[in-house]
Scaffold this motif. Structure first.
Motif, PDB file in Angstrom:
ATOM      1  N   VAL A 106     -12.166 -14.318  -2.241  1.00 38.59           N
ATOM      2  CA  VAL A 106     -13.469 -13.654  -2.128  1.00 38.59           C
ATOM      3  C   VAL A 106     -14.578 -14.465  -2.794  1.00 38.59           C
ATOM      4  O   VAL A 106     -15.677 -14.595  -2.247  1.00 38.59           O
ATOM      5  CB  VAL A 106     -13.402 -12.233  -2.720  1.00 38.59           C
ATOM      6  N   THR A 140     -13.917  -7.635  -4.973  1.00 37.40           N
ATOM      7  CA  THR A 140     -14.453  -7.665  -3.616  1.00 37.40           C
ATOM      8  C   THR A 140     -15.885  -8.195  -3.545  1.00 37.40           C
ATOM      9  O   THR A 140     -16.507  -8.159  -2.485  1.00 37.40           O
ATOM     10  CB  THR A 140     -14.400  -6.249  -2.994  1.00 37.40           C
ATOM     11  N   THR A 148     -17.233  -8.742   0.921  1.00 33.75           N
ATOM     12  CA  THR A 148     -16.072  -8.036   1.464  1.00 33.75           C
ATOM     13  C   THR A 148     -16.068  -6.600   0.960  1.00 33.75           C
ATOM     14  O   THR A 148     -16.735  -6.260  -0.023  1.00 33.75           O
ATOM     15  CB  THR A 148     -14.734  -8.690   1.055  1.00 33.75           C
ATOM     16  N   GLY A 327     -14.245  -8.388   5.832  1.00 34.18           N
ATOM     17  CA  GLY A 327     -15.663  -8.684   5.909  1.00 34.18           C
ATOM     18  C   GLY A 327     -16.024  -9.273   7.247  1.00 34.18           C
ATOM     19  O   GLY A 327     -15.205  -9.309   8.188  1.00 34.18           O
TER      20      GLY A 327
END
Length: 444
Positions: A106, A140, A148, A327
């Motif tokens: 991420v 995230t 995301t 995402g």
């Protein structure tokens, strides 16, 4: 289901960060919320699930999405790895939506722009992020960008064999690491040649889900300092956790454990050591409950939070959480429809509950976690994982600019440590910090 970060994935992530592998199109369309356009459109959704049961569950939730947005058709493609996602982004053939088992990427995806920042969409649709626990929010997003959203979580705890506990005179699962070590030694049995017949616990790094990141939360360990630099040498949790682990390895017999671990059936096999009764305790994720049921294993087992350091009783009930993320990659051809899918799959309570129940993962929103429709909450073997997930002291491996290399770098060191090849633990941890900081700097 958790997957390890491959070297190829790390290299690709760093390429995306540095911009040295390919250029990205700054004029690519961005995701956008609130579009009133209902022109029929087909979007492509890549995910990593491969098990037939799990793929069917994903398709069932996608059918719910199509019922809500009949003009959006989703072409679902299973078994897509992070390497494939990164290659597609570099090659200009990215899917509209991509999901990953590995949140370690991420940081790289957010900072490089490989995945689009979802903040404008979240703001436009008034998505309340407080419905997502802070530990989940931490893995995230990165650098002020939320590229995301969490899509179910993996939460780790202790599995224990009730039959073996009863035979050994142990009445309850351990709550402290001292109790865990003592029970592990008591539960370990040996063959006449001295080899391990039944291992009381799996302390060997690399044995199934026995990883440093699943162990140090029992001491409250934090991988990174507030400034983002590596913290394994100055945070005492790492030295304490490794010392505990090595002491237990030595007590059970390092060579014997090495041989036992090498002979274990694969983690995804119905013959894996816990399911066949040759491993009395292990750290594992909540998904194991579904696998045990699906494998028709007869093991009589219970689950509990991981034990914690003797001087950290306040941590009991917490643990480690990671999980799937999704995402909109750079180059998505239909970002408006893509955002609707991401929002639906990650925030719609019915959708989250439906998939969680079907695949046996922890739901990642608090409304879904506490939903009366969540059947998993009624399973006493699964309930401890829900409690761990909701505990405010539960931690995660934070997103980083190096694509999670601080975890990858630690693996070989942990292996050397348990092999007895690290003469000075503190000096070794300091060297790991230097290595991690160099990689973190490269990723910036």
């Amino acid at each position: 289901m958790r997957r390890a970060l491959s070297a190829a994935t790390l290299v690709t992530a760093l390429c995306l960060l540095s911009g040295g592998c390919t250029s990205v199109n700054d004029d690519a369309p961005k995701a956008g919320a609130g579009s009133a356009d209902t022109t029929p459109v087909t979007i492509t959704f890549w995910h990593a699930f491969t098990d037939d049961r799990e793929v069917s569950a994903v398709n069932a939730v996608l059918a719910q999405f199509h019922a809500k947005y009949p003009y959006i058709t989703v072409k679902s493609v299973k078994g897509q790895t992070d390497d494939k996602i990164n290659q597609a982004i570099r090659g200009g053939t990215a899917p509209d939506v991509a999901a990953s088992f590995n949140a370690a990427n991420v940081g790289g995806w957010c900072s490089s722009g490989a995945f689009q920042d979802l903040t404008p969409d979240l703001t436009a649709d008034h998505v309340d992020l407080s419905r997502i626990p802070k530990a989940v929010q931490a893995y995230t997003a990165f650098g002020g960008k939320r590229c995301t959203m969490p899509w179910l979580a993996d939460t780790f705890g202790l599995y224990y064999n009730r039959k073996l506990f009863t035979a050994a005179g142990i009445s309850a699962p351990p709550k402290t690491m001292t109790e865990l070590a003592a029970d592990a030694v008591k539960l370990t049995t040996y063959n006449t040649d001295g080899s391990i017949r039944t291992a009381g616990f799996m302390p060997w790094f690399g044995g199934y889900e026995m990883l440093t990141e699943h162990l140090v939360p029992s001491w409250g360990g934090k991988w990174l300092k507030p400034d983002g630099s590596s913290d394994t040498a100055t945070d005492p949790a790492f030295a304490q956790a490794l010392t505990w682990q090595k002491n237990l390895v030595d007590a059970m017999g390092a060579d014997k454990l090495r041989k036992f671990t090498a002979g274990m059936a694969p983690e995804q096999s119905a013959q894996m050591a816990f399911e066949n009764g040759t491993l009395a305790m292990m750290v594992d994720g909540e998904w194991r409950t579904a696998f045990i049921k699906g494998d028709k294993s007869t093991v009589d087992y219970g689950t509990a939070p991981m034990p914690v350091a003797d001087n950290k009783p306040e941590l009991y009930g917490s643990g480690f959480v990671g999980g799937n993320v999704m995402g909109i990659p750079r180059g998505s051809k239909h970002p408006d429809a893509a955002w609707k899918l991401v929002e639906f799959l990650t925030t719609d309570t019915t959708a989250v509950v439906t998939l969680a129940d079907a695949v046996g993962n922890v739901p990642t929103t608090l409304p879904a976690l506490h939903s009366p429709e969540l059947q998993l909450s009624k399973d006493p073997k699964f309930a401890p994982f829900l409690e761990v997930f909701g505990n405010p002291l539960t931690s995660s491996a934070p997103a980083s600019a190096d694509g999670g290399a601080y975890l990858t770098n630690f693996g070989p060191f942990a292996q050397k440590w348990q092999d007895g090849k690290v003469p000075d633990l503190q000096a070794g941890l300091a060297a790991i910090d230097q290595q991690n900081d160099a990689t973190l700097k490269l990723g910036q």
